[in-house]
Design a protein around this motif. Sequence first.
Motif, PDB file in Angstrom:
ATOM      1  N   SER A   1       0.645  -1.340   0.155  1.00  0.00           N
ATOM      2  CA  SER A   1       0.120  -0.023  -0.099  1.00  0.00           C
ATOM      3  C   SER A   1       0.775   1.331   0.038  1.00  0.00           C
ATOM      4  O   SER A   1       0.422   2.400  -0.558  1.00  0.00           O
ATOM      5  N   TYR A   2       1.941   1.329   0.516  1.00  0.00           N
ATOM      6  CA  TYR A   2       3.025   2.303   0.593  1.00  0.00           C
ATOM      7  C   TYR A   2       4.406   1.800   0.744  1.00  0.00           C
ATOM      8  O   TYR A   2       4.779   0.689   1.391  1.00  0.00           O
ATOM      9  N   LYS A   3       5.295   2.870   0.041  1.00  0.00           N
ATOM     10  CA  LYS A   3       6.600   2.370   0.178  1.00  0.00           C
ATOM     11  C   LYS A   3       7.511   3.695   0.368  1.00  0.00           C
ATOM     12  O   LYS A   3       7.424   4.615  -0.507  1.00  0.00           O
ATOM     13  N   HIS A   4       8.327   3.704   1.394  1.00  0.00           N
ATOM     14  CA  HIS A   4       9.020   4.997   1.624  1.00  0.00           C
ATOM     15  C   HIS A   4      10.310   4.835   1.015  1.00  0.00           C
ATOM     16  O   HIS A   4      10.760   3.811   0.657  1.00  0.00           O
ATOM     17  N   GLU A   5      10.688   6.133   0.546  1.00  0.00           N
ATOM     18  CA  GLU A   5      11.882   6.270  -0.136  1.00  0.00           C
ATOM     19  C   GLU A   5      13.159   5.482   0.748  1.00  0.00           C
ATOM     20  O   GLU A   5      14.236   4.994   0.004  1.00  0.00           O
ATOM     21  N   GLY A   6      13.039   5.450   1.907  1.00  0.00           N
ATOM     22  CA  GLY A   6      13.942   4.673   2.897  1.00  0.00           C
ATOM     23  C   GLY A   6      14.011   3.323   2.660  1.00  0.00           C
ATOM     24  O   GLY A   6      14.969   2.594   3.344  1.00  0.00           O
TER      25      GLY A   6
ATOM     26  N   SER B   1      11.043   1.566   3.901  1.00  0.00           N
ATOM     27  CA  SER B   1      10.148   0.940   4.688  1.00  0.00           C
ATOM     28  C   SER B   1       8.811   0.871   3.980  1.00  0.00           C
ATOM     29  O   SER B   1       8.674   1.531   2.960  1.00  0.00           O
ATOM     30  N   ILE B   2       7.923  -0.116   4.311  1.00  0.00           N
ATOM     31  CA  ILE B   2       6.825  -0.377   3.521  1.00  0.00           C
ATOM     32  C   ILE B   2       5.487  -0.668   4.457  1.00  0.00           C
ATOM     33  O   ILE B   2       5.705  -0.792   5.663  1.00  0.00           O
ATOM     34  N   LEU B   3       4.405  -0.439   3.696  1.00  0.00           N
ATOM     35  CA  LEU B   3       3.379  -0.704   4.678  1.00  0.00           C
ATOM     36  C   LEU B   3       2.210  -1.560   3.583  1.00  0.00           C
ATOM     37  O   LEU B   3       1.936  -1.316   2.592  1.00  0.00           O
ATOM     38  N   LEU B   4       2.094  -2.747   4.214  1.00  0.00           N
ATOM     39  CA  LEU B   4       1.090  -3.757   3.710  1.00  0.00           C
ATOM     40  C   LEU B   4      -0.312  -3.583   4.102  1.00  0.00           C
ATOM     41  O   LEU B   4      -0.458  -3.169   5.210  1.00  0.00           O
ATOM     42  N   ARG B   5      -1.400  -3.922   3.244  1.00  0.00           N
ATOM     43  CA  ARG B   5      -2.754  -4.232   4.091  1.00  0.00           C
ATOM     44  C   ARG B   5      -3.290  -5.458   3.853  1.00  0.00           C
ATOM     45  O   ARG B   5      -2.884  -6.093   2.657  1.00  0.00           O
ATOM     46  N   SER B   6      -4.247  -5.976   4.505  1.00  0.00           N
ATOM     47  CA  SER B   6      -4.912  -7.323   4.295  1.00  0.00           C
ATOM     48  C   SER B   6      -5.998  -7.299   5.412  1.00  0.00           C
ATOM     49  O   SER B   6      -6.169  -6.404   6.181  1.00  0.00           O
ATOM     50  N   SER B   7      -6.890  -8.369   5.181  1.00  0.00           N
ATOM     51  CA  SER B   7      -7.782  -8.602   6.280  1.00  0.00           C
ATOM     52  C   SER B   7      -7.625  -9.540   7.035  1.00  0.00           C
ATOM     53  O   SER B   7      -6.381 -10.123   7.044  1.00  0.00           O
ATOM     54  N   GLN B   8      -8.126  -9.957   8.277  1.00  0.00           N
ATOM     55  CA  GLN B   8      -7.927 -11.079   9.068  1.00  0.00           C
ATOM     56  C   GLN B   8      -7.716 -12.546   8.412  1.00  0.00           C
ATOM     57  O   GLN B   8      -8.582 -12.695   7.642  1.00  0.00           O
ATOM     58  N   PRO B   9      -7.055 -13.159   8.970  1.00  0.00           N
ATOM     59  CA  PRO B   9      -6.766 -14.679   8.426  1.00  0.00           C
ATOM     60  C   PRO B   9      -7.877 -15.507   9.012  1.00  0.00           C
ATOM     61  O   PRO B   9      -8.204 -15.233  10.162  1.00  0.00           O
TER      62      PRO B   9
END
Length: 307
Positions: free
Chosen positions: A202-207, A209-217
């Motif tokens: 969902s998001y990727k920082h230039e450094g 770091s990343i952000l993922l998203r998902s629903s519950q397993p």
Amino acid sequence: MEFAELILAPKVDGVIMHGPFHKAVDGTLCITGHHLILSSRKEGVEELWLLHQNIDAVERKPNGFLSGSVIIKCKDFRIIQLDINTYEDFTNVATSIERLSSLEDTTKLYPFWYRPMYTILEDGWTAFRPETEYSKLIVQSEDWRISYVNKDFSVRITMSLTFVSYVCPTYPSVVIVPKAIDDETVIAAAGFRQGGRFPVLSYKHEGGSILLRSSQPMVGPNSKRCREDERLLNSVLGPGKRGYIIDTRTQALAQTAKSKGGGFELEMHYPQWRRVHKPIDRHNGLLECLGKLVEGTFIVSVYLFPH
């Protein structure tokens, strides 16, 4: 259906408009098939051009049987008050706005009626392409790739000659997934997640770091596991790296979800991830807070710019 049938008061004079952080405006109100227009016909005074589809709610505030105020709550958080000096015009304006802001027939909406007065230079359907925007996130990266696994808003797999479809209408048809993971693994992970919402970038920082998203397993009471889902998540982190799974429920609610077929990631299967609970309010609670914020903004604006 003609719009004229819905408009009981196409033009009303002597309407006073109060808006956020603006002085009151006295002018003529015009109601068209798609817009609410108020003009004072004075130079330097801002006019109101409000699309009916931007209206979220309409409230009536009668002043006995003499006059009244129509309070319009917009989807962009504005609150506009229209003071109308006759009761008949007040009710007709309120009824007209209520009808025009709640049209159910999509073909009656403004985009289907708009006729530009200029030459169209490009095809708007191709002005935005996910591949172009996503490539900015993964440029010069060997860790991510673009996938069309959710084409037509569903992910599909054939298992033992049986065709299975995991519909994911809340994800786009183009997504970004780890490059080391193939589509078959992604599809299997989708079957393990509520609503088919498998982990995506969902998001990727230039450094880096990343952000993922998902629903519950869908762990359930028997603590089921999905090796493909584990492989997908664990592939995101390199050797010696750790990540955080932010669960927006309380720990008690997450535990209760297991009895209903849901649950949370078991740390023994996701060894590089640490789960933390950062609960947020339910949808109704957030809407209530938002309503109070908008109401407070309107009250402050009226105080700063009295009638």
